[in-house]
Structure formats: structure tokens, C-alpha cells
Design a protein around this motif. Structure first.
Motif, PDB file in Angstrom:
ATOM      1  N   LEU A 112      40.874  35.173  24.498  1.00 54.01           N
ATOM      2  CA  LEU A 112      42.215  34.685  24.778  1.00 54.01           C
ATOM      3  C   LEU A 112      42.454  34.525  26.272  1.00 54.01           C
ATOM      4  CD1 LEU A 112      44.232  36.801  22.191  1.00 54.01           C
ATOM      5  CD2 LEU A 112      43.252  34.515  21.931  1.00 54.01           C
ATOM      6  N   ILE A 113      41.757  35.312  27.075  1.00 51.03           N
ATOM      7  CA  ILE A 113      41.825  35.179  28.531  1.00 51.03           C
ATOM      8  C   ILE A 113      40.408  35.070  29.071  1.00 51.03           C
ATOM      9  CG2 ILE A 113      43.973  36.491  28.679  1.00 51.03           C
ATOM     10  CD1 ILE A 113      42.287  38.860  29.688  1.00 51.03           C
ATOM     11  N   ARG A 114      40.308  34.652  30.322  1.00 54.99           N
ATOM     12  CA  ARG A 114      39.011  34.672  31.004  1.00 54.99           C
ATOM     13  C   ARG A 114      39.112  35.723  32.097  1.00 54.99           C
ATOM     14  NH1 ARG A 114      36.086  34.785  35.566  1.00 54.99           N
ATOM     15  NH2 ARG A 114      36.625  32.770  36.481  1.00 54.99           N
ATOM     16  N   SER A 115      38.624  36.893  31.760  1.00 54.31           N
ATOM     17  CA  SER A 115      38.733  38.004  32.703  1.00 54.31           C
ATOM     18  C   SER A 115      37.800  37.791  33.885  1.00 54.31           C
ATOM     19  CB  SER A 115      38.398  39.319  31.996  1.00 54.31           C
ATOM     20  OG  SER A 115      37.073  39.270  31.499  1.00 54.31           O
ATOM     21  N   PRO A 116      38.002  38.493  34.998  1.00 53.96           N
ATOM     22  CA  PRO A 116      37.116  38.356  36.158  1.00 53.96           C
ATOM     23  C   PRO A 116      35.662  38.696  35.813  1.00 53.96           C
ATOM     24  CG  PRO A 116      39.119  39.534  36.753  1.00 53.96           C
ATOM     25  CD  PRO A 116      39.138  39.396  35.271  1.00 53.96           C
ATOM     26  N   ILE A 117      34.745  38.093  36.520  1.00 53.81           N
ATOM     27  CA  ILE A 117      33.325  38.306  36.262  1.00 53.81           C
ATOM     28  C   ILE A 117      32.962  39.782  36.431  1.00 53.81           C
ATOM     29  CG2 ILE A 117      30.981  37.683  36.971  1.00 53.81           C
ATOM     30  CD1 ILE A 117      32.434  35.421  35.631  1.00 53.81           C
ATOM     31  N   TRP A 118      33.551  40.431  37.428  1.00 53.96           N
ATOM     32  CA  TRP A 118      33.183  41.827  37.695  1.00 53.96           C
ATOM     33  C   TRP A 118      33.690  42.787  36.627  1.00 53.96           C
ATOM     34  CZ3 TRP A 118      37.877  44.051  38.010  1.00 53.96           C
ATOM     35  CH2 TRP A 118      38.942  43.293  38.532  1.00 53.96           C
ATOM     36  N   SER A 119      34.594  42.331  35.758  1.00 56.16           N
ATOM     37  CA  SER A 119      35.114  43.218  34.711  1.00 56.16           C
ATOM     38  C   SER A 119      34.440  43.006  33.360  1.00 56.16           C
ATOM     39  CB  SER A 119      36.626  42.997  34.551  1.00 56.16           C
ATOM     40  OG  SER A 119      36.884  41.716  34.010  1.00 56.16           O
ATOM     41  N   ARG A 120      33.572  41.993  33.245  1.00 56.71           N
ATOM     42  CA  ARG A 120      32.903  41.715  31.965  1.00 56.71           C
ATOM     43  C   ARG A 120      31.587  42.489  31.925  1.00 56.71           C
ATOM     44  NH1 ARG A 120      31.650  36.143  32.237  1.00 56.71           N
ATOM     45  NH2 ARG A 120      31.107  36.216  30.025  1.00 56.71           N
ATOM     46  N   ARG A 121      31.677  43.772  31.665  1.00 55.57           N
ATOM     47  CA  ARG A 121      30.516  44.658  31.750  1.00 55.57           C
ATOM     48  C   ARG A 121      29.581  44.516  30.555  1.00 55.57           C
ATOM     49  NH1 ARG A 121      31.469  50.400  31.880  1.00 55.57           N
ATOM     50  NH2 ARG A 121      29.231  50.354  32.344  1.00 55.57           N
ATOM     51  N   PHE A 122      30.102  44.117  29.406  1.00 55.45           N
ATOM     52  CA  PHE A 122      29.307  44.167  28.184  1.00 55.45           C
ATOM     53  C   PHE A 122      29.081  42.766  27.608  1.00 55.45           C
ATOM     54  CE2 PHE A 122      31.638  48.177  28.498  1.00 55.45           C
ATOM     55  CZ  PHE A 122      30.580  49.077  28.471  1.00 55.45           C
ATOM     56  N   ARG A 123      27.925  42.592  27.021  1.00 57.31           N
ATOM     57  CA  ARG A 123      27.608  41.354  26.310  1.00 57.31           C
ATOM     58  C   ARG A 123      28.298  41.360  24.947  1.00 57.31           C
ATOM     59  NH1 ARG A 123      22.597  42.676  28.730  1.00 57.31           N
ATOM     60  NH2 ARG A 123      21.958  41.090  30.244  1.00 57.31           N
ATOM     61  N   PRO A 124      28.430  40.179  24.318  1.00 58.07           N
ATOM     62  CA  PRO A 124      29.008  40.153  22.967  1.00 58.07           C
ATOM     63  C   PRO A 124      28.206  41.026  22.006  1.00 58.07           C
ATOM     64  CG  PRO A 124      28.915  37.946  23.877  1.00 58.07           C
ATOM     65  CD  PRO A 124      28.181  38.831  24.840  1.00 58.07           C
ATOM     66  N   GLN A 125      28.902  41.872  21.274  1.00 55.93           N
ATOM     67  CA  GLN A 125      28.231  42.822  20.396  1.00 55.93           C
ATOM     68  C   GLN A 125      27.477  42.118  19.273  1.00 55.93           C
ATOM     69  OE1 GLN A 125      30.847  45.887  19.042  1.00 55.93           O
ATOM     70  NE2 GLN A 125      29.359  46.805  17.651  1.00 55.93           N
ATOM     71  N   ALA A 126      27.946  40.951  18.851  1.00 59.09           N
ATOM     72  CA  ALA A 126      27.323  40.253  17.724  1.00 59.09           C
ATOM     73  C   ALA A 126      25.950  39.708  18.068  1.00 59.09           C
ATOM     74  CB  ALA A 126      28.228  39.117  17.249  1.00 59.09           C
ATOM     75  N   THR A 127      25.700  39.381  19.349  1.00 61.57           N
ATOM     76  CA  THR A 127      24.419  38.768  19.729  1.00 61.57           C
ATOM     77  C   THR A 127      23.632  39.587  20.734  1.00 61.57           C
ATOM     78  OG1 THR A 127      25.590  37.458  21.410  1.00 61.57           O
ATOM     79  CG2 THR A 127      25.201  36.428  19.256  1.00 61.57           C
ATOM     80  N   GLY A 128      24.294  40.378  21.552  1.00 55.73           N
ATOM     81  CA  GLY A 128      23.594  41.137  22.581  1.00 55.73           C
ATOM     82  C   GLY A 128      23.655  42.624  22.383  1.00 55.73           C
ATOM     83  N   GLY A 129      23.712  43.067  21.114  1.00 50.60           N
ATOM     84  CA  GLY A 129      23.861  44.489  20.838  1.00 50.60           C
ATOM     85  C   GLY A 129      22.664  45.319  21.243  1.00 50.60           C
TER      86      GLY A 129
END
Length: 526
Positions: free
Chosen positions: A489-506
Motif C-alpha cells: 500500500l506504501i513504498r517504504s524507504p529502501i533502508w527500512s525494507r529489511r526482509f524479502r517477501p516471505q512467499a518467495t524469499g523465505g
């Protein structure tokens, strides 16, 4: 009838040149005699005017170079194959065992990419792929020299995915170049490429690409299985592969993402997804795909995050308009006039006074005309296509209103709907959204708002049950995963996106360490 059904269930077999020809000549492997091998290949390439058989003599031995002139670089053939052979032609005769194909590769042929083969089928396939086959008179092997020389267009920005800020290069029709564009951005030995040939006649190279340690092993195996099951006589574009591997082929929503941008492919690979490259097409397939992928553009990650978030909310609004605006207008003006303010309903009534058709027919006819103009603008030459589509829409809309055939509010609604569709960044996703307008129009014209609610529930249920390679289409909202909501729903800052999508990068969830938020005090001098 039973025989027909049995024949339809039988496994199809499309014979190719590489499969039929060796059987026709009665050999599967090369002979040690050069004359017999020459006869084999002349029979295989009978009536092929572009095949070249060039004899040469080296170190007292006879050799034969076989290649297709339309697929190779003649300069490579002359400088790295024929010239070295002729220059060694005056040397003393050596023992035949030392003059085989392996000895050519080690001491005479100066080309970089070479390999040995004794299988007629493999040699024919490589010649059809742009290799030159060097046959000797001393052993039953051929030296295959890579000499591809087909001309390709230069790198340029994809016309379907243009950006204001971001890389300007795009994929072309050469799979080797496309792989180079990916490896140029992802310089890691963990980037794996698995090649398979599909198409019994076209022999099209298909490459499955993923990052080991990030992509799930089960997803890799599923992609391998679906691609390897494909049996067809020819593959001309990645769209052929897409239709064979998607989960639900009757859905209007695409379950395979296609793109011409290398940066998009690399970004998806880093999230644990898998890319499928097909030779002779610039469109690369990415799986799995989610609903939110269709609403995200690569430029979202190159601009500042508040602006990217605002643009995303604009897209959410426009996708609602693209689906429901015509049907809401029809339902309200036909069945629920009490919902419209008095001044507005009087204005609509006065504009519709001379219109002879009901609102549903007006909206449906204008939607069809708009789609026809859109298609005409695409198919016409580029210099006049855009002008024809824009001028045609203005002229037809104005003429229809002045003639009293169509009311002005319908033209406005259809125009806004068309603009809203153009705001969706992914073309194949936007095409599915365009289709949903028509059944909703019929429901609105017959059942009013109840029909729209019914259609909306059907869409939501369908999307919620849809999967792409086992991944729910609405993930991470359905089922909800709170750690992955920062990029939906939002595009958070790059430095706050610590985790990959759980469905593909678990298998490797951490993308970056914590504590990287910028701070003006961190670098303050003491």
C-alpha cells in the motif's frame, strides 16, 4: 469416436530435422571416414541453398567445414577456422591419431568457444544454432566452433516501460545479450542459469535463471517441471511459454509477469523469484506474480518514497475507476436516480433528453469504439497511429454528442475510464482490467447496484483464490504478512525494507541489516 479420443490422448510427436535426418541416412554417430560423413550431412541439408561445405587440408589430412552462411560470421570462419587450417596444410604428415578433432581444438583452431561431438543429431542442432562443424578424416568426432553472426538491434529503452529516472537499456532478441545485461547488474556466482531447448522445429533456447540461496528449492523444481513438460513444434515468443506454465489459463489476470527491463528482472531475482528467458524475444518472464506486481513500476524505487507512495495511491484510485466507473454511471442513472444530487440529475437528464438509446447501450458502444481506436493506434504506423487515435476519439465523440446519438456524460465517463487504464504500469495486467468492464456493464444495466456488488464479490473471490506457482495472488494481504506490507500500500524507504517477501524469499529472508536509517548526527565531527 473411441479411436479419435484415444488418438487425442496419445502423446504428440513433432519430428524435427535433427531427429528425422539421422534415421533417414541410417546413422546416429559419425563415421571415421570423411566421405561418409559428408554424404550424411549433404543428405540432411538437401535442398538448403544456404548450407556451405568447405573442404580444407591440414598437415596432410583432409577436413570439411560445414556451416549455414545466414547464421555465422564469415569473418570468424575465415580468420579462426579456414586460415589456420590452410596455413597448417604444408606441414609434414603426422600420425592420424594426433590429427583428430581434439587436436584441431588444441593446436590449430583459434576460436574461443569450441566443443566436441560424435552424435549426428547434436551436430545438426548446433549447426542450426550458428556453429561451424569441422569434420576430420581421422576419427569419428566433429569440432563445433561457435561463429554466430546474426545481426541484432542495438540496446535501447523499452517503449512499453519508459521511465523518467532509471536505466535506459532494455532486452533485445538475443538471449546471450540479455543474460549479459542481467549478469552485468548481478555480479555473483550464485546467479544460476539452466538452459533447455523447446520446440521440435524451432529448437528455441529457454534459460531458467535464479539466485541460489534466495529462491526456494520447491519453486525452482516446479518451474523446471512445468517448462520441461512443454511439447510443441515451435516457440516464437515468450508468450508461448507463458500460456503453458500459468496456473489458471482462463483467468483474465496474468499469473506470469513479463518485462523488457533488466533492472526489473534483477530486482525480482533478489526477492527470490525466477526469471525465464526465451531466445528471439525481448520479453522475459518472471514467476511467481502477485496482484500488487501489476500496480508497481520500476521507477517507484528510483524516486523518493513519499512521491512513490502518492503515485501508488493514485494507481489504486484509477484501477477502481477503470473497473467500476462506466457500470456505476449506468446503474445510478438507470435504477438509482435518487442517489444523484438534484442539480446534477437535472443536468444529466437534459443531456440525455435527445439520446434515443438507454445508458447501458451508450456506454457499451462508446467502450467498444474506444477499444477500436486504441487498437488502431497500436497497429497503424507509429508516425500516424497516435494522431489517428486521439483525433478519432475527439471527432467521433463530438459528432456523436452533436448528433444526439450519445449523451455528453457517457463520453466523459468513457474518456476518464480510458485514462485510468493507461495509468496502470503493466500492460498485460491493464489488459485484464479492461475486460472486466464489460461484464460489469451488463450486470449494472440489468440489476443496478446489486449487479455491481455481485460482480465485485465474484472478482474478489476469484482473485483471492488465484495462485501463481503456489503463491496466493493477493499475498501479503491474503494471507496477511505484516513484515511484507511495507511495499504494498506504501513504498517504504529502501533502508527500512529489511526482509524479502516471505512467499518467495523465505529461505534467506534478511535483505539488509538494521540501523541504516540516515542521521545527520552520525557523521558529526567531534
Amino acid at each position: 469416436m473411441k479411436r479419435f479420443k484415444k488418438w487425442m490422448r496419445a502423446k504428440p510427436k513433432f519430428p524435427s530435422i535433427a531427429e528425422v535426418s539421422p534415421e533417414d541416412v541410417g546413422r546416429e554417430e559419425l563415421s571415421s571416414a570423411l566421405e561418409q560423413n559428408e554424404t550424411i550431412f549433404r543428405d540432411i541439408f538437401k535442398n538448403c541453398s544456404d548450407i556451405v561445405f568447405r573442404k580444407a587440408r591440414y598437415a596432410g589430412q583432409d577436413s570439411l567445414v560445414v556451416y549455414l552462411a545466414c547464421l555465422v560470421d564469415e569473418q570468424v570462419i575465415d580468420d579462426h577456422i579456414l586460415k589456420p587450417l590452410f596455413e597448417s596444410g604444408n606441414e609434414q604428415e603426422t600420425e592420424p591419431a594426433a590429427l583428430g578433432a581434439a587436436a584441431l581444438s588444441e593446436s590449430i583452431i583459434s576460436a574461443g568457444a569450441t566443443k566436441l561431438s560424435s552424435q549426428v543429431k547434436e551436430i545438426v542442432r548446433q549447426v542450426l544454432d550458428g556453429y561451424a562443424a569441422v569434420l576430420t578424416d581421422s576419427d569419428g568426432q566433429a569440432l563445433l566452433v561457435k561463429a554466430n553472426g546474426v545481426k541484432h538491434r542495438s540496446l535501447e529503452e523499452p517503449s512499453s516501460e519508459q521511465v523518467i529516472r532509471g536505466p535506459r537499456d532494455g532486452f533485445i532478441e538475443n538471449i546471450a545479450t540479455n543474460l549479459g545485461l542481467i549478469r552485468g547488474r548481478l555480479k555473483s556466482a550464485r546467479l544460476k542459469t539452466e538452459s533447455v531447448v523447446i520446440g521440435d522445429l524451432t529448437q528455441t533456447q529457454v534459460v531458467i535463471t535464479y539466485v541460489a540461496g534466495i529462491a526456494e528449492d520447491s519453486l525452482i523444481e516446479e518451474v523446471r517441471d512445468r517448462v520441461s513438460r512443454i511439447q510443441i513444434d515451435g516457440v516464437l515468443d515468450s508468450g508461448y511459454i507463458e500460456e503453458f506454465i500459468e496456473d489458471l489459463p482462463y483467468s483474465p489476470f496474468p499469473q506470469v509477469h513479463s518485462t523488457e527491463r533488466p533492472d526489473v528482472v534483477v530486482a525480482e531475482l533478489l526477492e527470490g523469484k525466477i526469471a525465464i528467458l526465451v531466445d528471439n524475444t525481448p520479453f522475459v518472464l518472471i514467476v511467481p506474480m502477485t496482484f500488487w506486481t501489476g500496480l508497481q513500476a520500476s521507477e517507484d524505487y528510483y524516486t523518493r518514497w513519499p512521491i512513490a507512495t502518492f503515485v501508488r495511491w493514485i494507481r489504486f484510485l484509477f484501477i477502481f475507476i477503470a473497473i467500476f466507473a462506466p457500470s456505476l454511471y449506468v446503474a445510478i442513472t438507470t435504477f438509482h436516480q435518487e442517489m444523484i444530487p438534484t442539480n446534477l440529475v437535472l443536468s444529466i437528464a437534459s443531456s440525455r433528453e435527445a439520446a434515443p438509446f438507454p445508458a447501458m447501450f451508450e456506454a457499451l458502444s462508446m467502450e467498444v469504439v474506444f477499444e477500436a481506436l486504441r487498437e488502431a493506434g497500436i497497429r497503424l504506423p507509429k508516425q500516424i497511429g497516435q494522431a489517428i487515435s486521439i483525433v478519432g476519439a475527439l471527432v467521433i465523440g463530438q459528432a456523436a454528442v452533436e448528433a444526439g446519438i450519445i449523451s455528453a456524460p457517457v463520453v466523459i465517463i468513457v474518456s476518464i475510464t480510458g485514462i485510468a487504464t493507461f495509468a496502470i504500469p503493466r500492460y498485460n495486467f491493464a489488459s485484464g482490467i479492461r475486460l472486466l468492464r464489460f461484464p460489469l456493464l451488463f450486470l449494472a444495466g440489468t440489476l443496478g447496484l446489486y449487479g455491481i456488488v455481485l460482480g465485485f464479490l465474484c472478482i474478489v473471490l476469484h482473485v483471492a483464490s488465484l495462485r501463481s506457482f503456489g503463491v496466493p495472488y493477493l499475498t501479503p494481504l491474503g494471507p496477511i504478512t505484516t513484515t511484507n506490507l511495507k511495499d504494498i500500500l506504501i513504498r517504504s524507504p529502501i533502508w527500512s525494507r529489511r526482509f524479502r517477501p516471505q512467499a518467495t524469499g523465505g529461505s534467506n529472508p534478511v535483505r539488509e541489516p538494521a540501523g541504516q536509517k540516515p542521521s545527520p548526527y552520525r557523521n558529526k565531527r567531534k
